[in-house]
Design a protein around this motif. Structure first.
Motif, PDB file in Angstrom:
ATOM      1  N   SER A  26       0.844  -1.112   0.013  1.00  0.00           N
ATOM      2  CA  SER A  26      -0.129   0.008  -0.067  1.00  0.00           C
ATOM      3  C   SER A  26       0.837   1.140  -0.037  1.00  0.00           C
ATOM      4  O   SER A  26       1.709   1.310   0.969  1.00  0.00           O
ATOM      5  CB  SER A  26      -0.875   0.024   1.324  1.00  0.00           C
ATOM      6  N   SER A  27       0.388   2.096  -0.926  1.00  0.00           N
ATOM      7  CA  SER A  27       1.190   3.361  -0.947  1.00  0.00           C
ATOM      8  C   SER A  27       0.456   4.524  -1.470  1.00  0.00           C
ATOM      9  O   SER A  27       0.776   5.224  -2.473  1.00  0.00           O
ATOM     10  CB  SER A  27       2.623   3.194  -1.895  1.00  0.00           C
ATOM     11  N   ALA A  28      -0.489   4.568  -0.628  1.00  0.00           N
ATOM     12  CA  ALA A  28      -1.616   5.488  -0.978  1.00  0.00           C
ATOM     13  C   ALA A  28      -1.125   6.995  -0.788  1.00  0.00           C
ATOM     14  O   ALA A  28      -1.609   8.079  -1.591  1.00  0.00           O
ATOM     15  CB  ALA A  28      -2.789   5.622  -0.051  1.00  0.00           C
ATOM     16  N   SER A  29      -0.395   7.276  -0.047  1.00  0.00           N
ATOM     17  CA  SER A  29       0.310   8.584   0.419  1.00  0.00           C
ATOM     18  C   SER A  29       1.615   8.854  -0.448  1.00  0.00           C
ATOM     19  O   SER A  29       2.403   7.803  -0.339  1.00  0.00           O
ATOM     20  CB  SER A  29       0.623   8.968   1.846  1.00  0.00           C
ATOM     21  N   PRO A  30       2.083   9.811  -0.969  1.00  0.00           N
ATOM     22  CA  PRO A  30       3.277  10.184  -1.732  1.00  0.00           C
ATOM     23  C   PRO A  30       4.459   9.979  -0.682  1.00  0.00           C
ATOM     24  O   PRO A  30       4.238  10.166   0.399  1.00  0.00           O
ATOM     25  CB  PRO A  30       3.042  11.473  -2.286  1.00  0.00           C
ATOM     26  N   ALA A  31       5.577   9.510  -1.314  1.00  0.00           N
ATOM     27  CA  ALA A  31       6.815   9.555  -0.254  1.00  0.00           C
ATOM     28  C   ALA A  31       7.357  10.838   0.197  1.00  0.00           C
ATOM     29  O   ALA A  31       6.971  11.984  -0.434  1.00  0.00           O
ATOM     30  CB  ALA A  31       7.965   9.051  -0.960  1.00  0.00           C
ATOM     31  N   PRO A  32       7.588  10.913   1.336  1.00  0.00           N
ATOM     32  CA  PRO A  32       8.049  12.367   1.825  1.00  0.00           C
ATOM     33  C   PRO A  32       9.323  13.297   1.012  1.00  0.00           C
ATOM     34  O   PRO A  32      10.242  12.254   0.548  1.00  0.00           O
ATOM     35  CB  PRO A  32       8.518  11.822   3.231  1.00  0.00           C
ATOM     36  N   ALA A  33       9.020  14.228   1.086  1.00  0.00           N
ATOM     37  CA  ALA A  33      10.380  14.977   0.333  1.00  0.00           C
ATOM     38  C   ALA A  33      11.500  14.592   0.691  1.00  0.00           C
ATOM     39  O   ALA A  33      11.686  14.469   1.923  1.00  0.00           O
ATOM     40  CB  ALA A  33       9.993  16.573   0.302  1.00  0.00           C
ATOM     41  N   PRO A  34      12.530  14.494  -0.048  1.00  0.00           N
ATOM     42  CA  PRO A  34      13.928  14.174   0.515  1.00  0.00           C
ATOM     43  C   PRO A  34      14.299  15.517   1.523  1.00  0.00           C
ATOM     44  O   PRO A  34      14.018  16.563   1.228  1.00  0.00           O
ATOM     45  CB  PRO A  34      14.619  14.338  -0.515  1.00  0.00           C
ATOM     46  N   THR A  35      15.198  14.938   2.386  1.00  0.00           N
ATOM     47  CA  THR A  35      15.708  15.953   3.431  1.00  0.00           C
ATOM     48  C   THR A  35      16.633  16.934   2.676  1.00  0.00           C
ATOM     49  O   THR A  35      17.455  16.391   1.753  1.00  0.00           O
ATOM     50  CB  THR A  35      16.295  15.199   4.402  1.00  0.00           C
ATOM     51  N   PRO A  36      16.940  18.108   2.894  1.00  0.00           N
ATOM     52  CA  PRO A  36      17.962  18.918   2.206  1.00  0.00           C
ATOM     53  C   PRO A  36      19.266  18.516   2.279  1.00  0.00           C
ATOM     54  O   PRO A  36      19.465  17.935   3.404  1.00  0.00           O
ATOM     55  CB  PRO A  36      17.590  20.401   2.757  1.00  0.00           C
ATOM     56  N   THR A  37      20.130  18.630   1.206  1.00  0.00           N
ATOM     57  CA  THR A  37      21.591  18.307   1.724  1.00  0.00           C
ATOM     58  C   THR A  37      22.353  19.480   1.454  1.00  0.00           C
ATOM     59  O   THR A  37      22.149  20.590   1.184  1.00  0.00           O
ATOM     60  CB  THR A  37      22.150  17.291   0.453  1.00  0.00           C
ATOM     61  N   PHE A  38      23.692  19.168   1.945  1.00  0.00           N
ATOM     62  CA  PHE A  38      24.861  20.266   2.308  1.00  0.00           C
ATOM     63  C   PHE A  38      25.346  20.629   0.564  1.00  0.00           C
ATOM     64  O   PHE A  38      25.520  19.579  -0.005  1.00  0.00           O
ATOM     65  CB  PHE A  38      25.749  19.889   3.408  1.00  0.00           C
ATOM     66  N   THR A  39      25.618  21.818   0.673  1.00  0.00           N
ATOM     67  CA  THR A  39      26.292  22.080  -0.746  1.00  0.00           C
ATOM     68  C   THR A  39      27.699  21.828  -0.871  1.00  0.00           C
ATOM     69  O   THR A  39      28.379  22.255   0.421  1.00  0.00           O
ATOM     70  CB  THR A  39      26.009  23.510  -1.189  1.00  0.00           C
ATOM     71  N   ASP A  40      28.270  21.265  -1.765  1.00  0.00           N
ATOM     72  CA  ASP A  40      29.564  20.894  -1.909  1.00  0.00           C
ATOM     73  C   ASP A  40      30.339  22.323  -2.434  1.00  0.00           C
ATOM     74  O   ASP A  40      30.242  22.271  -3.682  1.00  0.00           O
ATOM     75  CB  ASP A  40      30.093  19.716  -2.733  1.00  0.00           C
ATOM     76  N   VAL A  41      30.799  23.127  -1.550  1.00  0.00           N
ATOM     77  CA  VAL A  41      31.071  24.347  -2.072  1.00  0.00           C
ATOM     78  C   VAL A  41      32.585  24.039  -2.536  1.00  0.00           C
ATOM     79  O   VAL A  41      32.891  25.245  -3.242  1.00  0.00           O
ATOM     80  CB  VAL A  41      31.299  25.398  -1.006  1.00  0.00           C
ATOM     81  N   SER A  42      33.169  23.077  -2.499  1.00  0.00           N
ATOM     82  CA  SER A  42      34.620  22.811  -3.134  1.00  0.00           C
ATOM     83  C   SER A  42      34.656  22.531  -4.671  1.00  0.00           C
ATOM     84  O   SER A  42      35.627  22.500  -5.130  1.00  0.00           O
ATOM     85  CB  SER A  42      35.511  21.778  -2.243  1.00  0.00           C
ATOM     86  N   ARG A  43      33.461  22.243  -5.265  1.00  0.00           N
ATOM     87  CA  ARG A  43      33.544  21.938  -6.518  1.00  0.00           C
ATOM     88  C   ARG A  43      32.563  22.938  -7.360  1.00  0.00           C
ATOM     89  O   ARG A  43      31.286  23.232  -7.086  1.00  0.00           O
ATOM     90  CB  ARG A  43      33.013  20.477  -6.858  1.00  0.00           C
ATOM     91  N   GLY A  44      32.868  23.188  -8.523  1.00  0.00           N
ATOM     92  CA  GLY A  44      31.880  24.266  -9.149  1.00  0.00           C
ATOM     93  C   GLY A  44      31.440  25.421  -9.027  1.00  0.00           C
ATOM     94  O   GLY A  44      32.110  25.818  -8.182  1.00  0.00           O
ATOM     95  N   ASP A  45      30.261  25.935  -9.391  1.00  0.00           N
ATOM     96  CA  ASP A  45      29.846  27.190  -9.166  1.00  0.00           C
ATOM     97  C   ASP A  45      28.588  26.857  -8.056  1.00  0.00           C
ATOM     98  O   ASP A  45      27.486  26.372  -8.218  1.00  0.00           O
ATOM     99  CB  ASP A  45      29.373  27.854 -10.206  1.00  0.00           C
ATOM    100  N   THR A  46      28.782  27.544  -6.980  1.00  0.00           N
ATOM    101  CA  THR A  46      27.688  27.255  -5.933  1.00  0.00           C
ATOM    102  C   THR A  46      27.308  28.643  -5.261  1.00  0.00           C
ATOM    103  O   THR A  46      27.922  29.811  -5.343  1.00  0.00           O
ATOM    104  CB  THR A  46      28.165  26.760  -4.736  1.00  0.00           C
ATOM    105  N   ASP A  47      26.139  28.743  -4.782  1.00  0.00           N
ATOM    106  CA  ASP A  47      25.524  29.733  -4.093  1.00  0.00           C
ATOM    107  C   ASP A  47      24.851  29.339  -2.810  1.00  0.00           C
ATOM    108  O   ASP A  47      24.003  28.643  -2.935  1.00  0.00           O
ATOM    109  CB  ASP A  47      24.621  30.508  -4.954  1.00  0.00           C
ATOM    110  N   SER A  48      25.513  29.436  -1.451  1.00  0.00           N
ATOM    111  CA  SER A  48      24.771  28.980  -0.248  1.00  0.00           C
ATOM    112  C   SER A  48      25.377  29.450   0.903  1.00  0.00           C
ATOM    113  O   SER A  48      26.149  30.374   0.892  1.00  0.00           O
ATOM    114  CB  SER A  48      25.235  27.266  -0.110  1.00  0.00           C
ATOM    115  N   ILE A  49      24.536  28.952   1.988  1.00  0.00           N
ATOM    116  CA  ILE A  49      24.860  29.627   3.284  1.00  0.00           C
ATOM    117  C   ILE A  49      25.859  28.648   3.719  1.00  0.00           C
ATOM    118  O   ILE A  49      25.548  27.434   4.279  1.00  0.00           O
ATOM    119  CB  ILE A  49      23.600  30.124   4.220  1.00  0.00           C
TER     120      ILE A  49
END
Length: 172
Positions: A26-49
């Protein structure tokens, strides 16, 4: 007798390949939204707190930061599946700490922003929707602000893993 022994593995093998369809769960309710993840600021272009752990003014300097998740409530409590009566849900905002320490090179032409830069008394004129400073500051002003604050939160922008912009996150 020998034929029976040879037939036994064949019967077991065929039994394991049953064509019966599994009973759906039974999967009447949708799966919960994924928990936010930490930004890997050491790679690429990022914008985070992030929390700014180490800062020194001058050229050819690095910074040390701790990626965090900074969210206003009730968004934080919903994202982390906390009940509304949880103590963390009573404040205007919350953070989740990564406990990681990341050293990044800082661009010599990095930009800085402070909420109270240039003597501006109306703090709201120098903040974006995440309470990050938008009024430009000098590297010297930023260094003085950093010395006054203990592990402050900043909005960090990186380009190819290099810190190019640091802006105060104003939290009264």
């Amino acid at each position: 007798m020998r034929l029976r022994l040879l037939a036994l593995p064949l019967v077991l093998l065929l039994g394991a390949c049953s064509t019966a369809t599994p009973v759906p769960t039974s999967s009447a309710s949708p799966a919960p939204a994924p928990t936010p993840t930490f930004t890997d600021v050491s790679r690429g272009d990022t914008d985070s707190i992030v929390r700014l752990l180490t800062y020194q003014s001058g050229k050819d300097k690095a910074i040390v930061v701790e990626p965090i998740i900074f969210m206003i409530n009730p968004d934080f409590c919903e994202a982390f599946h906390l009940p509304p009566d949880n103590q963390q849900c009573q404040s205007a905002w919350n953070t989740a700490d990564s406990e990681a320490k990341i050293t990044l090179p800082r661009a010599d032409d990095a930009e800085f922003a402070l909420v109270g830069a240039s003597g501006n008394d109306d703090l709201t004129q120098c903040m974006d929707e995440q309470a990050a400073a938008t009024c430009k500051a000098s590297a010297k002003e930023f260094a003085a602000w950093y010395e006054y604050n203990s592990t402050p939160m900043v909005r960090l922008k990186t380009r190819n893993g290099v810190a190019v912009s640091l802006a105060e996150v104003y939290v009264p």
